[in-house]
Scaffold this motif. Structure first.
Motif, PDB file in Angstrom:
ATOM      1  N   SER A   1      42.902  43.122  11.568  1.00  0.00           N
ATOM      2  CA  SER A   1      43.469  44.230  10.860  1.00  0.00           C
ATOM      3  C   SER A   1      42.254  44.328   9.623  1.00  0.00           C
ATOM      4  O   SER A   1      42.461  45.404   8.861  1.00  0.00           O
TER       5      SER A   1
ATOM      6  N   ASP B   1      35.752  48.114  13.824  1.00  0.00           N
ATOM      7  CA  ASP B   1      36.032  49.467  13.540  1.00  0.00           C
ATOM      8  C   ASP B   1      34.749  50.161  13.981  1.00  0.00           C
ATOM      9  O   ASP B   1      34.566  51.346  14.271  1.00  0.00           O
TER      10      ASP B   1
ATOM     11  N   LEU C   1      48.467  47.978  22.920  1.00  0.00           N
ATOM     12  CA  LEU C   1      48.668  48.714  21.336  1.00  0.00           C
ATOM     13  C   LEU C   1      47.603  49.714  21.004  1.00  0.00           C
ATOM     14  O   LEU C   1      47.792  50.598  20.414  1.00  0.00           O
ATOM     15  N   GLY C   2      46.452  49.409  21.459  1.00  0.00           N
ATOM     16  CA  GLY C   2      45.216  50.057  20.985  1.00  0.00           C
ATOM     17  C   GLY C   2      45.431  51.545  21.288  1.00  0.00           C
ATOM     18  O   GLY C   2      45.370  52.655  20.630  1.00  0.00           O
TER      19      GLY C   2
ATOM     20  N   LEU D   1      47.670  53.275  19.116  1.00  0.00           N
ATOM     21  CA  LEU D   1      47.237  53.471  17.679  1.00  0.00           C
ATOM     22  C   LEU D   1      46.412  54.745  17.816  1.00  0.00           C
ATOM     23  O   LEU D   1      46.370  55.475  16.668  1.00  0.00           O
ATOM     24  N   GLU D   2      45.738  54.914  18.464  1.00  0.00           N
ATOM     25  CA  GLU D   2      44.898  56.123  18.691  1.00  0.00           C
ATOM     26  C   GLU D   2      45.731  57.448  19.015  1.00  0.00           C
ATOM     27  O   GLU D   2      45.117  58.494  18.618  1.00  0.00           O
TER      28      GLU D   2
ATOM     29  N   ARG E   1      48.240  58.167  16.997  1.00  0.00           N
ATOM     30  CA  ARG E   1      48.614  58.471  15.644  1.00  0.00           C
ATOM     31  C   ARG E   1      50.099  58.519  15.580  1.00  0.00           C
ATOM     32  O   ARG E   1      50.605  58.969  14.335  1.00  0.00           O
TER      33      ARG E   1
ATOM     34  N   ILE F   1      52.130  56.043  15.146  1.00  0.00           N
ATOM     35  CA  ILE F   1      52.362  55.047  14.128  1.00  0.00           C
ATOM     36  C   ILE F   1      51.762  55.528  12.646  1.00  0.00           C
ATOM     37  O   ILE F   1      52.622  55.474  11.792  1.00  0.00           O
ATOM     38  N   GLU F   2      50.685  56.151  12.659  1.00  0.00           N
ATOM     39  CA  GLU F   2      50.108  56.651  11.382  1.00  0.00           C
ATOM     40  C   GLU F   2      51.179  57.923  10.891  1.00  0.00           C
ATOM     41  O   GLU F   2      51.285  57.912   9.566  1.00  0.00           O
TER      42      GLU F   2
ATOM     43  N   VAL G   1      55.160  48.932  14.856  1.00  0.00           N
ATOM     44  CA  VAL G   1      55.074  47.628  15.805  1.00  0.00           C
ATOM     45  C   VAL G   1      55.777  46.640  15.309  1.00  0.00           C
ATOM     46  O   VAL G   1      55.705  46.317  13.944  1.00  0.00           O
TER      47      VAL G   1
END
Length: 453
Positions: free
Chosen positions: A37, A42, A228-229, A232-233, A235, A237-238, A244
């Motif tokens: 996290s 990154d 999960l990766g 996340l890509e 978006r 979740i964003e 999650v």
């Protein structure tokens, strides 16, 4: 003519980063999820970042078993080996035993890591040890210490004290099932903001991208995903459409059963997954007062609320034991007390916890849990609901804490969980308790208590 030097092979960035993170975990007692996290991968391309994450989780999960095998094939004192060389050997053996990497590639990469990150001669050591184990891959040596508990703990890569506790409580068959489950690659729970997007649409979108996902069999606003990766890509979740969250955490909120226009306290609330689910279940009408003792983690609650567009949440960095002094007039309709605990129910997702926990910590946790229960009780209005929850399967932290609380507080009674969670997850005493191998989710516990006076 001058001699032309060959180009030096570039180290695989995923493996290089995995070695660095594994050193942090072992040397600094760092936690895997905090490292990830913090964005330490990154700078990697997404594919390399995913591989680094898998390597770190897998090696951490199987560390004791890997060490046993490596020690059997190392000429010398394995416990005196250079720490970085040990991490490279663990990584190489993990790839040979648990991934689809071709053996020649896993060997070559491990040798190159050793040559470049340790010293040139270390490559020969890695080559000899891993080739020896590769020849034995179909008939690996098994631990024979003379102690069946120790042998089981080595084979399934858990601390002996944990295996001993579980054998005494569950017996051999169920203990082995639990150990096996903890070593599987976990599926992850994901909550869908069904007020904004349908679960059906999310599942189709993920299927179009070739991602494995399935609807939760117990919650109509959750799905399960294997990775999960890629999510996340995407978006989602964003954008606040997904969060999650393990299904066991969702079921604890269902047991709380929040209603619109109520005042609800979420104690020990960070990072805010349950807080935002409470507000969503209330249709964002009412007040959700989220307290956590850590200011930085409290900020995560605020960010989650902002990301999901929830305005009913007020987050404050404050020890729950001080809330009644700060707000003497506060009388909550419902309180969710998700206490700090050993976390021994989440070892499938948090493999590093098994190596960080110590049996003597349980006594300290139990004292804290009792203090937090007392603090939560002071915030309740008569007729209100208190849900005590954990992410552990240890009875000292679960049933025993509720029984002790009820003995001190006859004004509270247990309300059976049957009306809010699946019947197979309800104990004889009426508590909510999951069993990871059966339910395919984290091990969790919750008790619904009503203040009658």
């Amino acid at each position: 003519m001058p001699k032309v030097r060959g180009l030096r092979k570039r180290l695989d960035p995923a493996r290089r980063e995995a070695v660095r993170l594994l050193e942090r975990i072992e040397n600094d007692q760092a936690y895997v999820n905090r490292l990830m996290s913090a964005g330490l991968t990154d700078e990697l391309e997404p594919e390399a970042g995913r591989r680094a994450t898998e390597y770190v989780a897998g090696v951490t999960r199987w560390r004791r078993w890997l060490d046993f095998l490596l020690a059997q094939n190392y000429r010398g004192r394995y416990d005196s080996m250079e720490p970085r060389l040990r991490q490279i050997l663990r990584l190489g053996l993990y790839e040979l035993l648990f991934t689809d990497t071709p053996p020649y590639a896993a060997l070559n990469e491990a040798v190159e890591l050793a040559r470049r990150l340790v010293r040139p001669q270390a490559g020969a050591v890695v080559n000899a040890v891993l080739r020896s184990l590769l020849r034995q891959r179909d008939f690996l040596p098994q631990p024979q210490t003379g102690d069946p508990v120790e042998d089981l703990a080595i084979r399934y890569s858990h601390p002996t004290w944990i295996v001993q506790r579980w054998l005494a409580r569950y017996g051999p068959a169920d203990t082995e099932a639990l150990l096996r489950y903890n070593n599987e690659r976990p599926w992850f729970g994901v909550r869908v903001r069904t007020d904004r997007i349908s679960r059906h649409v999310v599942l189709h979108r993920l299927a179009d991208r070739g991602l494995e996902a399935e609807p939760s069999p117990v919650l109509d606003d959750f799905i399960r995903v294997q990775r999960l990766g890629p999510l996340l890509e995407d978006r989602l979740i964003e954008k606040g459409l997904l969060a999650v969250q393990d299904e066991s955490a969702g079921l604890a909120v269902r047991l709380l059963d929040p209603h619109p226009d109520e005042t609800i306290v979420d104690a020990c609330a960070a990072p805010g997954g349950k807080t935002t689910y409470i507000a969503t279940r209330m249709r964002d009408h009412g007040r959700v007062l989220a307290f956590d003792v850590h200011p930085k983690r409290t900020e995560l609650i605020r960010r989650a609320a902002l990301q999901q567009g929830l305005t009913s949440i007020v987050a404050e960095a404050l020890d729950l034991r001080q809330v009644s002094e700060r707000y003497p007039e506060l009388q909550a309709d419902r309180v969710l007390l998700d206490v700090p605990c050993s976390g021994l129910g989440v070892l499938a997702k948090r493999a590093d916890l098994r190596w960080h926990r110590r049996p003597e910590e349980l006594d300290e946790l139990v004292r804290l849990q009792d203090e937090l229960l007392e603090a939560a009780a002071r915030l309740m209005r008569p007729g209100g609901i208190l849900v005590y929850s954990t992410c552990t399967i240890e009875p000292e932290e679960n049933e025993a804490r509720v029984r002790a609380f009820l003995a001190r507080h006859p004004e509270f009674t247990v309300e059976r969980a049957d009306a809010w969670v699946p019947a197979e997850m309800v104990t004889d005493e009426g508590f909510f308790a999951t069993w990871p191998p059966r339910d395919r989710m984290d091990g969790a516990f919750a008790a619904r208590l009503r203040r009658t006076a």
